[in-house]
Design a protein around this motif. Structure first.
Motif, PDB file in Angstrom:
ATOM      1  N   LEU A  65       0.830  -1.029  -0.003  1.00 54.59           N
ATOM      2  CA  LEU A  65      -0.006  -0.025  -0.114  1.00 54.59           C
ATOM      3  C   LEU A  65       0.894   1.163   0.064  1.00 54.59           C
ATOM      4  CD1 LEU A  65      -2.739  -0.971   2.480  1.00 54.59           C
ATOM      5  CD2 LEU A  65      -2.877  -1.111   0.173  1.00 54.59           C
ATOM      6  N   ILE A  94      -6.098   7.437  -2.252  1.00 51.91           N
ATOM      7  CA  ILE A  94      -5.731   6.210  -2.954  1.00 51.91           C
ATOM      8  C   ILE A  94      -4.573   5.522  -2.082  1.00 51.91           C
ATOM      9  CG2 ILE A  94      -5.204   4.865  -4.972  1.00 51.91           C
ATOM     10  CD1 ILE A  94      -8.161   6.240  -4.942  1.00 51.91           C
ATOM     11  N   ALA A 132      -2.051  -0.450  -4.492  1.00 51.31           N
ATOM     12  CA  ALA A 132      -2.232  -1.936  -4.092  1.00 51.31           C
ATOM     13  C   ALA A 132      -1.501  -2.773  -5.214  1.00 51.31           C
ATOM     14  CB  ALA A 132      -3.839  -1.977  -4.127  1.00 51.31           C
ATOM     15  N   VAL A 141      -9.707   4.547  -0.205  1.00 45.85           N
ATOM     16  CA  VAL A 141      -9.608   3.676  -1.202  1.00 45.85           C
ATOM     17  C   VAL A 141      -8.626   2.774  -1.554  1.00 45.85           C
ATOM     18  CG1 VAL A 141     -10.296   3.352  -3.742  1.00 45.85           C
ATOM     19  CG2 VAL A 141     -11.229   5.288  -2.580  1.00 45.85           C
ATOM     20  N   ALA A 142      -8.842   1.263  -1.289  1.00 45.56           N
ATOM     21  CA  ALA A 142      -7.614   0.770  -1.197  1.00 45.56           C
ATOM     22  C   ALA A 142      -8.096  -0.712  -1.815  1.00 45.56           C
ATOM     23  CB  ALA A 142      -7.167   0.236  -0.021  1.00 45.56           C
ATOM     24  N   HIS A 143      -7.064  -1.608  -2.181  1.00 41.74           N
ATOM     25  CA  HIS A 143      -7.188  -3.029  -2.794  1.00 41.74           C
ATOM     26  C   HIS A 143      -7.330  -3.709  -1.472  1.00 41.74           C
ATOM     27  CE1 HIS A 143      -6.614  -6.509  -5.206  1.00 41.74           C
ATOM     28  NE2 HIS A 143      -6.170  -6.935  -4.367  1.00 41.74           N
ATOM     29  N   THR A 162     -12.842  -0.751  -0.568  1.00 43.37           N
ATOM     30  CA  THR A 162     -11.920  -1.716  -0.894  1.00 43.37           C
ATOM     31  C   THR A 162     -12.362  -2.653  -2.256  1.00 43.37           C
ATOM     32  OG1 THR A 162     -12.568  -3.368   0.794  1.00 43.37           O
ATOM     33  CG2 THR A 162     -10.824  -1.748   1.217  1.00 43.37           C
ATOM     34  N   ASP A 163     -11.439  -3.100  -2.892  1.00 45.86           N
ATOM     35  CA  ASP A 163     -11.662  -4.096  -4.036  1.00 45.86           C
ATOM     36  C   ASP A 163     -11.994  -5.509  -3.473  1.00 45.86           C
ATOM     37  OD1 ASP A 163     -10.762  -2.104  -5.852  1.00 45.86           O
ATOM     38  OD2 ASP A 163      -8.701  -2.887  -6.057  1.00 45.86           O
ATOM     39  N   ASN A 198     -12.576  -3.763  -8.699  1.00 48.46           N
ATOM     40  CA  ASN A 198     -11.482  -2.914  -9.234  1.00 48.46           C
ATOM     41  C   ASN A 198     -11.562  -1.730  -9.313  1.00 48.46           C
ATOM     42  OD1 ASN A 198     -13.653  -2.767 -11.063  1.00 48.46           O
ATOM     43  ND2 ASN A 198     -12.408  -2.944 -12.778  1.00 48.46           N
ATOM     44  N   ARG A 217     -10.193   0.296  -6.970  1.00 48.12           N
ATOM     45  CA  ARG A 217      -8.594   1.047  -6.640  1.00 48.12           C
ATOM     46  C   ARG A 217      -8.066   1.179  -8.098  1.00 48.12           C
ATOM     47  NH1 ARG A 217      -4.721   2.474  -7.458  1.00 48.12           N
ATOM     48  NH2 ARG A 217      -2.689   2.254  -6.642  1.00 48.12           N
ATOM     49  N   SER A 218      -8.448   0.623  -8.938  1.00 52.47           N
ATOM     50  CA  SER A 218      -7.590   0.986 -10.392  1.00 52.47           C
ATOM     51  C   SER A 218      -8.512   2.157 -11.188  1.00 52.47           C
ATOM     52  CB  SER A 218      -7.418  -0.242 -11.039  1.00 52.47           C
ATOM     53  OG  SER A 218      -8.627  -0.729 -11.353  1.00 52.47           O
TER      54      SER A 218
END
Length: 588
Positions: free
Chosen positions: A3, A36, A39, A182-184, A204-205, A230, A232-233
């Motif tokens: 992260l 962000i 991830a 916002v994270a994976h 989160t993803d 997805n 995060r992307s």
């Protein structure tokens, strides 16, 4: 899952409006700017080593594992007083994983046999372990695959010379009204790094209802949506976000009209919560004078404090298996006694229903992972306990000893046969006789109940009620087994339907049988805490609900504005015609 914060000066905010769906795991609305957390998975070096380098490579692995273990222990020992209580057991899980021989010894074996470098061997073994967890039927256990990935990531960073910290130092003055993470994925240790700043929401993803993000978000009363896939992307720093934690929606760069609409929803929600907490000590009585019991589900002993604060009528479900999970050895009698006693003392005479160990055959408690042909139908819950009499006796002795500190009710999970019930009663009597011989006291008014989560017991409930003091309907499994739907299988989860007439008929006939027998019937599954089903369950005759503590006040509000006799009439008419019930007809 490394992260890092993506710099907004490098990538400008996007302007496209997007609406994305995930799983809402903590209620509320949040409006703010995205922060962000990177991830991208670490690039792992893959190369073979010479035979003479094997000892050195194994030593390098051991050093990295030790570093991560020590870092986690340092975090645990230095948790701030205001840290969510849920973080300690979650961090302990990571500590156990990083010291588990299944990780270290098997990785060394890969280094020696295949002559892989430490990073390659560790990622190989980590993937194998994560895959094994992912195959398991139990949702909580399955989501521990995320723990494996997070631990592996941390060790890989040490091996690569980057250090085990996954997050940079965060600014402590971030505004709760304008920052949405916002994270994976977010590990327990990462949460500690984030504690210095306050956030409006987490997105989160990965993750589900029992993921770390979900557990901590609920404890912090922060909206959260997980399992986004997805997001995060797709989202950039400083993008404007709306997070709807109940509907599981995230709106990216909303139009002024949508933004205004959700600002009004957010204001209304804040006013509603403030109003609800004022009425937390008022009784849950319907408009026609029916007293309804509203109890709470808990997983760890300290959660009883929140239950008392929110004015619950008791604890309708203490999932005792959470005392057993994520550890190398089983809790002994004394440890269990202390845990159960704490809850009973905290509840100050209010009823406490403790479910005996409910774990599946897909993972034994000594850490030997196995995968049954069909775990949902295998050696789980009371079947498992009766196959391990010494372990079951230890739990029963602890429960009985703790009973002197309050009003204890023992709940049997996944009961399906009368002989199982007789075996449980015999085990309890045996434990009582042992304790009496040893001079240990126990209460003489302990009630015994069973979960109704298999259609067989719901259909033939009457003979069981003759030997039980109460029953509790576990709607999660009852729906799953009735409809032959795995509720966590994305391929068929849309067919998981609490409103199916067959499900409602099973719930209805269980409640009616309880009324005829003069025995209490509760619902402790997810339906009990979802306020949109409150009037439905009242119309089916339910008088005892048990749910997550944070859902108590919402359900109480619905109860206090409902007329049970009118609801029962509407529900009876619909069920007699085998119709799907429109929840709209139940509104006041």
């Amino acid at each position: 899952m490394g992260l890092h914060m993506r710099e907004s000066k490098d990538i400008p905010p996007s302007t496209a409006v997007m609406l994305m769906r995930g799983k809402g795991v903590a209620r509320g609305f949040a409006i703010g700017r995205a922060i962000i957390m990177g991830a991208a998975t670490l690039e792992v070096a893959h190369y073979r080593i010479a035979t003479e380098d094997i000892p050195q490579e194994c030593a390098r692995l051991d050093a990295a594992l030790e570093t991560v273990y020590n870092d986690l222990q340092h975090i645990i020992k230095n948790l701030p007083a205001d840290a969510p209580k849920e973080l300690t057991p979650l961090l302990n899980v990571h500590s156990l994983l990083v010291s588990d021989p299944m990780l270290s010894e098997q990785t060394r074996e890969i280094i020696a046999s295949r002559q892989y470098n430490a990073e390659w061997a560790l990622s190989t073994q980590g993937q194998l372990l994560a895959d094994q967890f992912s195959l398991m039927e139990d949702e909580y256990i399955r989501e521990r695959a995320a723990d494996v990935n997070q631990v592996i990531e941390r060790v890989l960073r040490v091996l690569s010379g980057m250090g085990s910290s996954l997050l940079p130092d965060m600014s402590p003055d971030l505004d709760i009204n304008s920052s949405i993470v916002v994270a994976h994925d977010i590990s327990p240790a990462d949460m500690i790094k984030l504690r210095g700043a306050r956030f409006a929401a987490f997105v989160t993803d990965l993750g589900g209802a029992t993921s770390h993000t979900a557990i901590v978000a609920r404890s912090m009363n922060v909206p959260a949506v997980v399992g986004m896939g997805n997001i995060r992307s797709l989202v950039r720093d400083k993008d404007m976000l709306i997070v709807d934690g109940e509907a599981g929606l995230v709106i990216v760069n909303p139009s002024p009209l949508i933004l205004s609409e959700y600002q009004q929803k957010q204001d209304a929600y804040i006013r509603e919560r403030a109003e609800l907490i004022i009425h937390k000590d008022e009784p849950a009585i319907t408009l026609d004078g029916k007293k309804i019991k509203l109890e709470a589900n808990i997983e760890l002993p300290h959660e009883a404090d929140e239950v008392m604060h929110l004015g619950a009528d008791g604890i309708g479900l203490f999932r005792s298996e959470f005392l057993f999970m994520g550890r190398e050895t089983l809790p002994d009698e004394e440890e269990q006694y202390e845990a159960y006693s704490y809850v009973l003392k905290t509840m100050q005479g209010k009823p406490v229903t403790i479910r005996t160990l409910d774990i599946g055959s897909d993972k034994t408690l000594d850490g030997e992972a196995t995968v049954a042909a069909n775990p949902a139908l295998g050696l789980r819950a009371i079947r498992y306990c009766l196959s391990r009499p010494e372990m079951f006796q230890t739990q029963l002795r602890a429960l009985l000893r703790a009973s002197v500190h309050g009003k204890l009710r023992i709940l049997i999970p996944m009961l399906s046969h009368m002989h199982e019930l007789h075996s449980v009663k015999q085990a309890i009597e045996f434990a009582k006789n042992q304790l009496a011989e040893e001079g240990h006291a126990y209460a003489d008014n302990i009630e015994l109940g069973a979960m109704v989560e298999i259609p067989a017991i719901a259909i033939a409930i009457e003979p069981f009620l003759k030997h039980l003091d109460f029953v509790s309907i576990g709607t999660n499994d009852l729906i799953q087994y009735t409809l032959a739907i795995d509720r966590v299988d994305n391929e068929v989860s849309d067919l998981y339907d609490p409103m199916h007439p067959a499900v409602l008929r099973l719930i209805s006939q269980t409640i009616q049988a309880g009324e005829r027998a003069g025995k209490e019937v509760a619902v402790c599954g997810e339906m009990a805490g979802e306020s949109r089903y409150t009037r439905l369950l009242l119309g089916l005759g339910l008088t005892e609900f048990s749910m997550h503590p944070q859902q108590l006040l919402d359900v109480k509000k619905i109860v206090r504005t409902s007329h049970t006799n009118a609801l029962r009439s509407k529900i009876a008419t619909a069920l007699n015609h085998a119709e799907y019930i429109d929840l709209g007809i139940l509104e006041v």
